[in-house]
Each structure stands twice: as structure tokens, then as C-alpha cells.
Motif scaffolding. Structure first.
Motif, PDB file in Angstrom:
ATOM      1  N   GLU A  26       0.846  -1.186   0.000  1.00  0.00           N
ATOM      2  CA  GLU A  26       0.000   0.000   0.000  1.00  0.00           C
ATOM      3  C   GLU A  26       0.884   1.240   0.000  1.00  0.00           C
ATOM      4  O   GLU A  26       1.812   1.358   0.801  1.00  0.00           O
ATOM      5  N   ARG A  80      -3.301   3.675  -1.750  1.00  0.00           N
ATOM      6  CA  ARG A  80      -3.624   2.824  -2.897  1.00  0.00           C
ATOM      7  C   ARG A  80      -2.889   1.501  -2.786  1.00  0.00           C
ATOM      8  O   ARG A  80      -1.779   1.442  -2.269  1.00  0.00           O
ATOM      9  N   ARG A  81      -3.502   0.456  -3.309  1.00  0.00           N
ATOM     10  CA  ARG A  81      -2.920  -0.882  -3.227  1.00  0.00           C
ATOM     11  C   ARG A  81      -2.281  -1.273  -4.554  1.00  0.00           C
ATOM     12  O   ARG A  81      -2.865  -1.062  -5.624  1.00  0.00           O
TER      13      ARG A  81
END
Length: 134
Positions: free
Chosen positions: A60, A64-65
Motif C-alpha cells: 500500500e 492505494r494498493r
């Protein structure tokens, strides 16, 4: 670790097979497969790698991943991987541009304390389609 092959040209195929074993039919598989193929091929062609170490993990960054994929090679080349301008007639020389496009420029290279070359890239967890929908 993928190593010890008589034919180094098999390393990209073995890396793709390992990636498939790790994540199966995940939505990001096609993009990750292309990135892995390019990075492993570069290690074989430009660093004369007889082995590579491939890692993949979710990460992450800024909420956001991503998938973080990394290819480590023996670091035999003093050249730092970077995209180059290939002539239209050149049969190769576009791979890092593809990686750059798929990752929106989120890739880099570094050396380990042992002098091994690491080239890593971040891809949205569900592939490029995730970026387009946001």
C-alpha cells in the motif's frame, strides 16, 4: 530463485510460470506477466544473468494498493537499466517503455549490499483497469 539452467533463455518462461502459480487468473496477471517477462529478459540479455530472484507482494502506497514485483540478478552489468530510443528497424529496445507505461512510471532500480541489481515495479492491484476507473 530461478537458477542453474544450461539455457538462460528459459528464465523468462520459468518466471512467467512461477507468477501464474502464485496468482493464477488474477485480473492483474497479464500486466504482471508482461512486466516480469521484460525485467527477466533484460537481466538475461544485459546482465548475462544465470539466475534471477523474483518476488511479488501486495503493497500500500498513499492509500492505494499495488503489486510490487521485483527481479534481482547478479548485478554483473555496470549499466543502469533505463528506457532507450529504439530505431524502427531494431528488433528490441522497447521493453522498459512498456514497463514504464504499465506502471505509470512507478519502477526503479537499485543495488543490494552484495552488488546484486534489483529492478522493481508497482502495478495497481487489479492491473491497469483499476487506474482507469478512478
Amino acid at each position: 530463485m530461478l537458477r542453474g539452467l544450461d539455457d538462460r533463455a528459459l528464465l523468462p518462461r520459468l518466471a512467467r510460470r512461477e507468477l501464474r502459480r502464485w496468482i493464477g487468473d488474477h485480473p492483474a496477471f497479464d500486466d504482471l506477466e508482461l512486466i516480469v517477462s521484460e525485467l527477466v529478459t533484460n537481466a538475461v540479455v544485459h546482465a548475462a544473468a544465470t539466475w534471477v530472484r523474483l518476488t511479488l507482494r501486495p503493497e500500500e502506497v498513499g492509500g492505494r494498493r499495488y503489486w510490487r514485483v521485483a527481479v534481482v540478478d547478479p548485478g554483473r552489468s555496470a549499466l543502469v537499466p533505463q528506457p532507450r530510443i529504439a530505431a524502427l528497424s531494431d528488433p528490441s529496445g522497447r521493453g522498459l517503455w512498456l514497463v514504464d507505461d504499465l506502471t505509470h512510471g512507478c519502477w526503479d532500480t537499485e543495488l543490494t549490499q552484495l552488488g546484486e541489481r534489483v529492478v522493481w515495479a508497482l502495478l495497481p492491484l487489479n492491473g491497469r483497469s483499476e487506474e482507469r476507473t478512478k
